[in-house]
Scaffold this active site. Structure first.
Site, PDB file in Angstrom:
ATOM      1  N   HIS A   1     -21.868  38.709 125.679  1.00  0.00           N
ATOM      2  CA  HIS A   1     -22.034  39.689 124.600  1.00  0.00           C
ATOM      3  C   HIS A   1     -22.537  41.032 125.092  1.00  0.00           C
ATOM      4  O   HIS A   1     -22.404  42.032 124.393  1.00  0.00           O
ATOM      5  CB  HIS A   1     -22.986  39.150 123.520  1.00  0.00           C
ATOM      6  CG  HIS A   1     -22.347  38.104 122.670  1.00  0.00           C
ATOM      7  ND1 HIS A   1     -22.254  36.797 123.063  1.00  0.00           N
ATOM      8  CD2 HIS A   1     -21.745  38.177 121.458  1.00  0.00           C
ATOM      9  CE1 HIS A   1     -21.631  36.102 122.124  1.00  0.00           C
ATOM     10  NE2 HIS A   1     -21.303  36.917 121.148  1.00  0.00           N
ATOM     11  N   GLY A   2     -23.126  41.063 126.248  1.00  0.00           N
ATOM     12  CA  GLY A   2     -23.603  42.354 126.730  1.00  0.00           C
ATOM     13  C   GLY A   2     -24.472  42.216 127.959  1.00  0.00           C
ATOM     14  O   GLY A   2     -25.023  41.140 128.233  1.00  0.00           O
TER      15      GLY A   2
END
Lengths: 467, 405
Positions: free
Chosen positions: A318-319
């Site tokens: 996700h990041g």
């Protein structure tokens, strides 16, 4: 080019005109979808088109080679595909994170390290299309599917504009046959597509409205326990409305053209356990991680280790930030805890109980844990996350400090969150009945569209584009 | 419900796409129709939102054809309230300068970013007709140039651009950024310049926490008297201006308002009493708090973008004006008291503008003849005391620029 912008509306009309009336044969249609998808992608940053096409071409030929090779060479070619796809992802998405983390670590050890940064722009949708492409070579390697003939078809499937920038992550064995056949939609499919596009747009609109109270809590504006809870709930609604709304629109637009894309969300906030939550949230990612990572590592045979690694990498997907890592680990922990408690003699009864109050308790616990997870996910750092979690549980009796409007905003946030799920429930369970009543169906869609056209926030980019 | 099925004959496939396209276009048209109906019911249109600006813009072709020399005072609502063009012309006339026609181009709600668009329209009108302004007085309004003000205007930005911009500007935006360009065209031609953001920001006000309110007690007697006097003034207006055609920017009045010379002594006496009711400390304190909340009028944290826009405005006016003056309008010194930090920021902004435009800004904030009782709130001058006095001052200060050489 976002789905909820007028330029996409024009793009879609032009696309349908040419797709339906100009390009009538299979090959021209494929090339037309490919060119349209690259134009769609190019509106963000045309310089990344070669990266997208390049990784498709390489994986296409690697899959052919894997199929035609012996066991030893097969493994090598698959490794090459994995290294290439994850390497691209690592380079663009994680390089700066790694550099910064190493520098921080060296600083902790007392070395004054300034390692600089690459500061590369993250190509939109890279996390989605690399996973999609990777699934193809893995499936061919495992013998789950034969490599498809037709480079154009494969590249088009990977670049297919409805799902290109924010998923759902499609499986080659599901989408490639459709590109081979190029199905024509039925009218029911088109109506269903319109419904999903409209509901998606509406959820995105609600998400934009929830961005305000969410930002208030996460950017330090909340002054009371009520405002903090409102902000956390608002973020839960924002990320759900934003991402599931985008997925609905993607599925709906694909349906208008005749393609079927699997569901990506199934009432996740009604889940009764963390395990169930991941069976309902971003289904295309969670099943990808299950099938290609968790099972590859041995699945249940070393559950604790495998779940933790899978969720850690899921968080990192996700990041590139420690908050995402901690978020992934947190979910790993609560999934393991769910399994352990479900297997223990003390809690097994509760875990499997179908009684209303037990189910209600399970829902409350699950939703609470998911909310704590969202704090880790959204916070601007671990300190901030901890501060917000503390603030959520600090009943200092300062409710009145929140002001007269705080209770109203809290109520509307809860209502919005609940309403989005109720809407999804009807879409999941009552679509045929609704479509049968055309006199209700079309006016309802038009009214919802009109409401969406009346509500707008100046900064309304989709959250999941950054992943 | 008819159902299309897969067919090997491509011709047979067309109806489903035709129906899909028709459904999209009809559905979207119907939804847009509902949006327009909603705007109509709520009386939201470019005319109701920026009516005064649009009327002034529409008057430009007529202005540039005036036979006299032209003067213009350009700025915010403080100019609208504080400059009386017909009195200005009369003062000049009294000084023997008869060939001047001045106009009030002061507009509320336009920060320099929007004013820049209007300034371009003014420049176009003058350049196309080969006319020049004899004198341009441009107000630098620090309260319109703050970050707070800028952020508050973001939801309305695209709507205002579509009201003030030209096709050429839209085409340029379209070329630079197609997504934004199409969005602007959509707002302008399909939504009558009412963007979704504007609607949302309007209704979102109900959900915002109330700002700080004054702790002073409102003088109810004064309020009551004010309402009664207001009714008398309305009646007096109807009597004294029976042929008045309602407009927000009156060409006949040169963008200004009524003047004392046209009013009866009785009406002016009522105005004296009416202005006295403006001086309720609770009313003024509340107004001050509101302006702190919406415009950061004391600390004045300036927006770089708005300062740059203001500099562009001044430089645009310089291209078609014989003389350009930049002024800070009078300040209600009883209520607007700058802290040292605010003063420093203001001085720094002034220096930046002066350097970029090569024009010395005239600070009229503390003119001795302008008294706090001449304001009808914390920032705007009242008409027959404040605007009259300030207009006379402007005529005295700048008449030498208007003498025919």
């Amino acid at each position: 080019m976002l789905f909820n912008t007028p330029i996409f509306f024009i793009f879609l009309i032009v696309f349908l005109l040419f797709y339906g009336f100009v390009f009538l044969r299979h090959k021209p249609k494929i090339y037309f979808i490919l060119v349209s998808s690259l134009v769609f992608y190019g509106t963000w940053n045309y310089r990344f088109i070669p990266l997208l096409v390049g990784s498709a071409v390489i994986d296409y030929f690697l899959a052919q080679a894997i199929y035609n090779s012996g066991q030893q060479r097969k493994k090598l070619l698959l490794t090459l595909s994995v290294v290439m796809n994850l390497g691209i992802l690592a380079l663009f998405k994680y390089a700066d994170f790694v550099i910064q983390s190493v520098a921080d670590f060296l600083n902790i050890l007392g070395y004054q390290a300034d390692l600089g940064s690459l500061s590369w722009v993250l190509p939109v949708g890279i996390s989605f299309y690399t996973f999609q492409s990777l699934s193809y070579t893995i499936d061919v390697y495992r013998g789950d599917m034969k490599p498809r003939k037709g480079l154009a078809e494969f590249t088009t499937a990977l670049a297919f504009f409805p799902q290109l920038v924010a998923g759902p992550i499609l499986r080659a064995k599901h989408i490639l046959p459709q590109f081979h056949k190029l199905p024509v939609p039925t009218w029911d499919m088109v109506c269903n597509g319109f419904l999903l596009v409209t509901i998606g747009l509406f959820k995105k609109t609600i998400a934009d409205l929830l961005a305000g109270p969410a930002a208030m809590a996460f950017d330090g504006g909340a002054v009371s326990v009520l405002e903090t809870w409102t902000g956390v709930l608002a973020f839960a609604g924002q990320i759900y409305g934003d991402f599931s709304g985008y997925s609905d629109m993607a599925i709906g637009i694909a349906m208008l053209i005749g393609f079927k894309i699997p569901l990506n969300f199934r009432l996740p906030y009604f889940a009764l356990s963390p395990v169930q939550f991941w069976q309902r949230w971003h289904i295309s990612l969670s099943t990808w991680l299950r099938d290609y990572l968790y099972i590859s590592m041995g699945g249940k045979h070393n559950r604790i280790r495998n779940v933790m690694i899978t969720m850690l990498l899921g968080g990192l997907w996700h990041g590139a930030a420690w908050t995402f890592v901690v978020w992934g680990l947190f979910h790993g922990l609560i999934i393991i805890a769910t399994h352990q408690l479900g297997n223990s003699s003390v809690f097994a009864g509760f875990a499997h109980s179908q009684r209303f109050f037990n189910k209600l308790s399970k829902w409350i616990i699950t939703f609470y844990l998911v909310l704590i997870g969202w704090v880790l996910f959204r916070a601007n750092g671990m300190d901030s996350a901890w501060q917000i979690i503390s603030q959520m549980h600090t009943f200092s009796g300062n409710l009145p400090d929140a002001g007269s409007k705080a209770l109203l905003v809290f109520s509307l946030t809860v209502a919005a969150l609940f309403f989005m799920h109720i809407m999804d429930y009807f879409v999941l369970n009552k679509t045929p009945q609704l479509m049968a009543k055309w006199w209700l169906f079309w006016p309802l869609l038009i009214i919802i569209q009109a409401i969406c056209l009346l509500i707008g926030e100046p900064t309304n980019a989709f959250i999941y584009f950054q992943f | 419900m008819p159902s299309s099925t897969s067919s090997s004959n491509p011709e047979a496939r067309r109806p489903i796409y035709g129906k899909t396209l028709l459904a999209i276009i009809l559905g979207m048209s119907a939804a847009l129709g509902l949006v327009k109906a909603f705007a109509y019911i709520n009386d939201a249109s470019s005319e109701t939102i920026l009516g005064r600006v649009l009327e002034a813009k529409a008057a430009l072709p007529q202005i540039v054809k005036e036979p006299q020399e032209l003067a213009m005072v350009f700025g915010s609502s403080m100019v609208r309230a504080g400059f009386s063009p017909r009195e200005f012309d009369q003062h000049l006339n009294d000084q023997g300068i008869q060939n001047i026609k001045s106009f009030n181009f002061g507009f509320g709600g336009l920060n320099p970013f929007f004013q820049d668009f209007l300034a371009r329209r003014i420049k176009e009108a003058f350049v196309e007709n080969d006319r020049r302004l004899k004198l341009a007085v441009i107000e630098f309004n620090p309260f319109q140039t703050t970050i707070t003000r800028h952020q508050g205007a973001l939801p309305i930005e695209d709507s205002f651009i579509t009201m003030l911009g030209t096709e050429k500007e839209f085409r340029k935006i379209l070329m630079d950024d197609p997504t934004r360009g199409v969005r602007l065209y959509n707002i302008k031609y399909l939504r009558d310049s009412i963007s979704a953001e504007m609607v949302t920001s309007y209704f979102a006000q109900s959900f915002q926490e109330p700002r700080n309110r004054t702790e002073l007690q409102r003088n109810e007697e004064m309020d009551k008297k004010r309402n009664e006097l207001g009714e008398l003034l309305n009646a007096a207006f109807d009597k004294e201006y029976p042929n008045y055609v309602n407009s927000q920017w009156s060409y006949e009045w040169q963008g200004g308002g009524t003047i004392a010379a046209e009013r009866s002594p009785e009406t002016l006496a009522i105005f004296e009493d009416y202005y006295a009711t403006d001086l309720d400390p609770a009313k003024l304190d509340d107004d001050r708090l509101n302006r702190i909340h919406t415009a950061d009028i004391l600390e004045m944290n300036f927006s770089d973008e708005l300062l740059e826009a203001f500099i562009r405005i001044v430089n645009e006016f310089k291209t078609f004006s014989d003389h350009v003056e930049v002024v800070l309008l009078p300040r209600n010194t009883d209520w607007i008291i700058y802290p040292e930090s605010g003063k420093k920021r203001l001085q720094s902004a002034i220096s930046r503008i002066e350097t970029a435009t090569n024009i010395k800004i005239k600070d009229h904030q503390n003119l001795p003849m302008m008294k706090p009782h001449m304001f009808n709130d914390t920032t705007h001058l009242n008409r027959y005391q404040g605007a009259t006095t300030y207009t006379q001052y402007l005529a005295q200060q700048y008449h030498h620029f208007l003498i025919d050489e």
